[in-house]
Design a protein around this motif. Structure first.
Motif, PDB file in Angstrom:
ATOM      1  N   UNK A  89       0.838  -1.170   0.000  1.00 20.61           N
ATOM      2  CA  UNK A  89       0.000   0.000   0.000  1.00 20.61           C
ATOM      3  C   UNK A  89       0.887   1.239   0.000  1.00 20.61           C
ATOM      4  N   UNK A  90       0.414   2.273  -0.699  1.00 20.77           N
ATOM      5  CA  UNK A  90       1.131   3.543  -0.780  1.00 20.77           C
ATOM      6  C   UNK A  90       0.207   4.650  -0.269  1.00 20.77           C
ATOM      7  N   UNK A  91       0.763   5.524   0.558  1.00 20.92           N
ATOM      8  CA  UNK A  91       0.059   6.725   0.992  1.00 20.92           C
ATOM      9  C   UNK A  91       0.550   7.904   0.165  1.00 20.92           C
ATOM     10  N   UNK A  92      -0.355   8.762  -0.219  1.00 16.43           N
ATOM     11  CA  UNK A  92      -0.005  10.022  -0.860  1.00 16.43           C
ATOM     12  C   UNK A  92      -0.666  11.112  -0.042  1.00 16.43           C
ATOM     13  N   UNK A  93       0.143  12.054   0.425  1.00 20.37           N
ATOM     14  CA  UNK A  93      -0.363  13.198   1.186  1.00 20.37           C
ATOM     15  C   UNK A  93      -0.089  14.435   0.337  1.00 20.37           C
ATOM     16  N   UNK A 109      -4.490  10.093   0.912  1.00 19.69           N
ATOM     17  CA  UNK A 109      -4.887   9.080  -0.066  1.00 19.69           C
ATOM     18  C   UNK A 109      -4.154   7.770   0.219  1.00 19.69           C
ATOM     19  N   UNK A 110      -4.856   6.657   0.007  1.00 22.35           N
ATOM     20  CA  UNK A 110      -4.225   5.341   0.084  1.00 22.35           C
ATOM     21  C   UNK A 110      -4.485   4.630  -1.232  1.00 22.35           C
ATOM     22  N   UNK A 111      -3.412   4.074  -1.778  1.00 20.94           N
ATOM     23  CA  UNK A 111      -3.454   3.424  -3.091  1.00 20.94           C
ATOM     24  C   UNK A 111      -2.862   2.036  -3.004  1.00 20.94           C
ATOM     25  N   UNK A 112      -3.335   1.168  -3.883  1.00 11.80           N
ATOM     26  CA  UNK A 112      -2.827  -0.205  -3.953  1.00 11.80           C
ATOM     27  C   UNK A 112      -1.363  -0.226  -4.371  1.00 11.80           C
ATOM     28  N   UNK A 113      -1.021   0.577  -5.400  1.00  8.07           N
ATOM     29  CA  UNK A 113       0.343   0.574  -5.926  1.00  8.07           C
ATOM     30  C   UNK A 113       0.600   1.842  -6.735  1.00  8.07           C
ATOM     31  N   UNK A 114       1.837   1.995  -7.206  1.00  8.05           N
ATOM     32  CA  UNK A 114       2.224   3.189  -7.965  1.00  8.05           C
ATOM     33  C   UNK A 114       1.460   3.287  -9.279  1.00  8.05           C
ATOM     34  N   UNK A 115       1.155   2.168  -9.899  1.00  9.47           N
ATOM     35  CA  UNK A 115       0.399   2.191 -11.161  1.00  9.47           C
ATOM     36  C   UNK A 115      -0.969   2.839 -10.955  1.00  9.47           C
ATOM     37  N   UNK A 116      -1.611   2.583  -9.824  1.00  7.37           N
ATOM     38  CA  UNK A 116      -2.914   3.196  -9.539  1.00  7.37           C
ATOM     39  C   UNK A 116      -2.783   4.705  -9.382  1.00  7.37           C
ATOM     40  N   UNK A 125       3.741  14.228  -0.758  1.00  3.27           N
ATOM     41  CA  UNK A 125       4.579  13.245  -0.089  1.00  3.27           C
ATOM     42  C   UNK A 125       4.034  11.869  -0.451  1.00  3.27           C
ATOM     43  N   UNK A 126       4.899  11.015  -0.942  1.00  7.28           N
ATOM     44  CA  UNK A 126       4.528   9.641  -1.262  1.00  7.28           C
ATOM     45  C   UNK A 126       5.234   8.750  -0.254  1.00  7.28           C
ATOM     46  N   UNK A 127       4.434   8.011   0.503  1.00 11.09           N
ATOM     47  CA  UNK A 127       4.966   7.196   1.583  1.00 11.09           C
ATOM     48  C   UNK A 127       4.742   5.728   1.240  1.00 11.09           C
ATOM     49  N   UNK A 128       5.837   5.007   1.095  1.00 15.67           N
ATOM     50  CA  UNK A 128       5.791   3.579   0.822  1.00 15.67           C
ATOM     51  C   UNK A 128       6.475   2.864   1.984  1.00 15.67           C
ATOM     52  N   UNK A 129       6.345   1.567   2.051  1.00 18.83           N
ATOM     53  CA  UNK A 129       7.057   0.855   3.125  1.00 18.83           C
ATOM     54  C   UNK A 129       8.572   1.065   3.069  1.00 18.83           C
ATOM     55  N   UNK A 130       9.089   1.415   1.894  1.00 16.01           N
ATOM     56  CA  UNK A 130      10.530   1.560   1.725  1.00 16.01           C
ATOM     57  C   UNK A 130      11.041   2.958   2.050  1.00 16.01           C
ATOM     58  N   UNK A 131      10.259   4.010   1.732  1.00 14.76           N
ATOM     59  CA  UNK A 131      10.774   5.366   1.915  1.00 14.76           C
ATOM     60  C   UNK A 131       9.657   6.411   1.876  1.00 14.76           C
TER      61      UNK A 131
END
Length: 98
Positions: free
Chosen positions: A1-5, A54-61, A88-94
């Motif tokens: 999951x990816x967060x976008x703020x 925002x919460x998204x399934x993946x970067x493609x979405x 701000x794009x927040x992923x489990x990695x960064x």
């Protein structure tokens, strides 16, 4: 999951106008494949600061979201009321800031 703020600084006294302009985008985005949640908040300490959480399934979405007609219509209609924005794009990695 990816967060976008997405944090927006808006022109004073423009919130009601923006709220009307963005409503179709919020409705359309919540129906997009890969969208988990899409909410708009107004700061409690500065009424001219808004945040999309925002919460998204993946970067493609997310990439697809930026091509959707309801997003493009909101982007164009709201542009005159937005003074500054930060993503701000927040992923489990960064955390990526734009």
């Amino acid at each position: 999951m990816i967060y976008l703020i997405a944090t927006l600084k808006i022109k004073p006294d423009s919130f009601e106008t923006i709220e009307k302009l963005v409503a179709p985008c919020i409705e359309g985005t919540r129906l997009e494949a890969g969208n988990i949640s899409y909410d708009l908040f107004q700061s409690t300490t500065d009424k001219n600061t808004l945040s999309f959480v925002e919460r998204w399934k993946d970067q493609a979405a997310i990439d697809n979201h930026f091509t959707e007609s309801h997003f493009l219509a909101w982007r164009d209609a709201g542009a005159e009321y937005i003074l500054d924005k930060k993503l701000e794009i927040i992923t489990p990695e960064n955390i990526e800031q734009k």
